[in-house]
Design an enzyme around this catalytic site. Structure first.
Site, PDB file in Angstrom:
ATOM      1  N   GLY A  44     -14.832   4.640  68.528  1.00  0.00           N
ATOM      2  CA  GLY A  44     -13.561   4.080  68.932  1.00  0.00           C
ATOM      3  C   GLY A  44     -13.736   2.804  69.743  1.00  0.00           C
ATOM      4  O   GLY A  44     -12.930   1.866  69.634  1.00  0.00           O
ATOM      5  N   ASP A  83     -14.535   9.711  65.836  1.00  0.00           N
ATOM      6  CA  ASP A  83     -14.066   9.662  67.213  1.00  0.00           C
ATOM      7  C   ASP A  83     -12.543   9.687  67.160  1.00  0.00           C
ATOM      8  O   ASP A  83     -11.909   8.705  66.787  1.00  0.00           O
ATOM      9  CB  ASP A  83     -14.575   8.373  67.865  1.00  0.00           C
ATOM     10  CG  ASP A  83     -14.123   8.216  69.311  1.00  0.00           C
ATOM     11  OD1 ASP A  83     -13.332   9.044  69.783  1.00  0.00           O
ATOM     12  OD2 ASP A  83     -14.561   7.250  69.957  1.00  0.00           O
ATOM     13  N   CYS A 120     -12.279   4.324  78.072  1.00  0.00           N
ATOM     14  CA  CYS A 120     -13.674   4.662  77.818  1.00  0.00           C
ATOM     15  C   CYS A 120     -14.431   4.799  79.129  1.00  0.00           C
ATOM     16  O   CYS A 120     -14.489   3.836  79.919  1.00  0.00           O
ATOM     17  CB  CYS A 120     -14.329   3.584  76.949  1.00  0.00           C
ATOM     18  SG  CYS A 120     -16.085   3.875  76.677  1.00  0.00           S
ATOM     19  N   ARG A 156     -15.284  16.999  73.944  1.00  0.00           N
ATOM     20  CA  ARG A 156     -15.897  16.166  74.986  1.00  0.00           C
ATOM     21  C   ARG A 156     -15.163  16.382  76.294  1.00  0.00           C
ATOM     22  O   ARG A 156     -13.922  16.341  76.328  1.00  0.00           O
ATOM     23  CB  ARG A 156     -15.818  14.689  74.595  1.00  0.00           C
ATOM     24  CG  ARG A 156     -16.551  13.778  75.574  1.00  0.00           C
ATOM     25  CD  ARG A 156     -16.442  12.334  75.165  1.00  0.00           C
ATOM     26  NE  ARG A 156     -15.521  11.600  76.021  1.00  0.00           N
ATOM     27  CZ  ARG A 156     -15.150  10.346  75.810  1.00  0.00           C
ATOM     28  NH1 ARG A 156     -15.585   9.699  74.738  1.00  0.00           N
ATOM     29  NH2 ARG A 156     -14.326   9.740  76.653  1.00  0.00           N
TER      30      ARG A 156
END
Length: 290
Positions: A44, A83, A120, A156
Site C-alpha cells: 500500500g 495489503d 503507515c 497485523r
C-alpha cells in the site's frame, strides 16, 4: 519453485517460510517473479506513492487499490498477498473487501488494527488503533467472508507495547487469523519476536523493514515466519535509479554515461511478453501470417 494456492497456504501455516517482495504495479510484480521469488505482496505504501504520488495514509479507496491489485494478479503466476489496509471501514466493510479481493485472485490479505484512515507506522510518529474487541471482530468477519480455506487472513497489530501486541495477536488468532504480523517498532531484537511467536501460537508474517531488514539473518526469519516480505526494496530501488538518471539527463541533455544502467529494448520486450503477444496476433488476427 512455484506454489498452487493450497501449497502456498499450507507452507505459510506450517511455518515453512515463503519469501516475497513488495510490488507496487504489474511491472514490478513481473520483475519480482522473474527474480525467483515464490510470492509477491502488494504494498500500500508503494501503490499510494506510485499511483497518487501521496503518502500511505489510506488516501486511495478500496476500489482503487483493487484495480491495481487485480492487474498485479493478472501479470504473474505466483501467489499475490494483498495489503488491504484497515479493510476500508468496519467489520461489514471488511467482509466486502475480502470477497472483492478474493474474487480478484489474491492468495492472502493483510488487515491491520488501526483506526481508518490509517497511517503507515514506518513513516508516522504515532498511530491510533482500534479497541481489541473491534480489531478481533474485523478479523472474525474477514475469516467468515472468505470462500476458500486456502485464502489466508493475516492480522497485523500496530500495538507498540509487547504485552498489548501479544494480547491482540492471541485474540486475532482466536478470531480466525492464519498468521499474525507485528510492526517493527514494537520489538527491538530476535528474542522479542520469538516471545511473540510463541505466545500467539502461529507463524508470523514479517515485513522486513528497519532493524528487521538490517539485523535479522535469514535463518532467524525462518524460525519465526510463515511469510517474510521485503516490502519496499523494489520501490526504493526504482526511485533511487530514476532520480539519479533523470537528474543527469536534465543537466546534460544526453543519455550517455548515466549513473545507472538501463534495460535494453530487447530485454524489456521480453519482460512484458512482447513476443508472446506477437505470436497470438499471428495466430488469431485475420489477415496475419501464422
Amino acid at each position: 519453485m512455484s506454489f498452487e494456492p493450497s501449497q502456498f497456504a499450507d507452507s505459510a501455516r506450517a511455518g515453512r517460510t515463503v519469501w516475497a517482495a513488495g510490488a507496487y504495479d504489474a511491472l514490478s510484480a513481473r520483475l519480482i517473479e522473474e527474480a525467483g521469488f515464490t510470492a509477491a505482496m502488494t504494498t500500500g505504501f508503494g501503490i499510494s506513492a506510485s499511483h497518487l504520488g501521496q503518502p500511505d495514509m489510506e488516501l486511495y479507496t478500496m476500489s482503487e487499490n483493487l484495480t491495481v491489485v487485480g492487474k498485479i494478479v493478472d501479470a504473474v503466476s505466483i501467489p499475490v498477498i494483498a495489503d488491504t489496509d484497515t479493510g476500508y471501514g468496519n467489520a461489514i466493510n471488511v467482509m466486502r473487501t475480502v470477497r472483492e479481493f478474493e474474487r480478484a485472485g489474491v492468495a492472502a490479505m493483510i488487515f491491520e488494527d488501526q483506526e481508518s484512515p490509517k497511517r503507515c507506522p514506518a513513516a508516522a510518529n504515532e498511530v491510533e488503533i482500534l479497541t481489541l474487541e473491534e480489531g478481533a471482530a474485523k478479523i472474525r468477519a474477514a475469516a467468515y467472508a472468505r470462500n476458500s480455506a486456502d485464502t489466508l487472513i493475516i492480522a497485523r497489530t500496530d500495538a507498540m507495547d509487547e504485552a498489548e501486541a501479544i494480547d491482540r495477536g492471541q485474540a486475532y488468532v482466536d478470531a480466525g487469523a492464519d498468521l499474525v504480523q507485528p510492526i517493527s517498532k514494537c520489538f527491538s531484537d530476535f528474542d522479542g519476536l520469538a516471545r511473540f511467536r510463541e505466545a500467539v501460537g502461529v507463524p508470523l508474517s514479517l515485513q522486513l523493514l528497519g532493524w528487521l531488514e538490517s539485523d535479522l539473518e535469514p535463518g532467524q526469519v525462518e524460525q519465526l515466519a510463515g511469510l517474510a516480505v521485503f516490502p519496499l526494496v523494489a520501490l526504493m530501488t526504482a526511485s533511487a535509479a530514476l532520480r539519479a538518471n533523470l537528474k543527469t539527463l536534465a543537466e546534460r541533455h544526453t543519455s550517455a554515461q548515466l549513473p545507472n544502467g538501463v534495460t535494453s529494448m530487447g530485454e524489456f520486450k521480453a519482460i512484458v511478453g512482447f513476443e508472446e503477444l506477437e505470436a497470438m496476433q499471428g495466430r488469431f488476427l485475420v489477415g496475419r501470417d501464422a
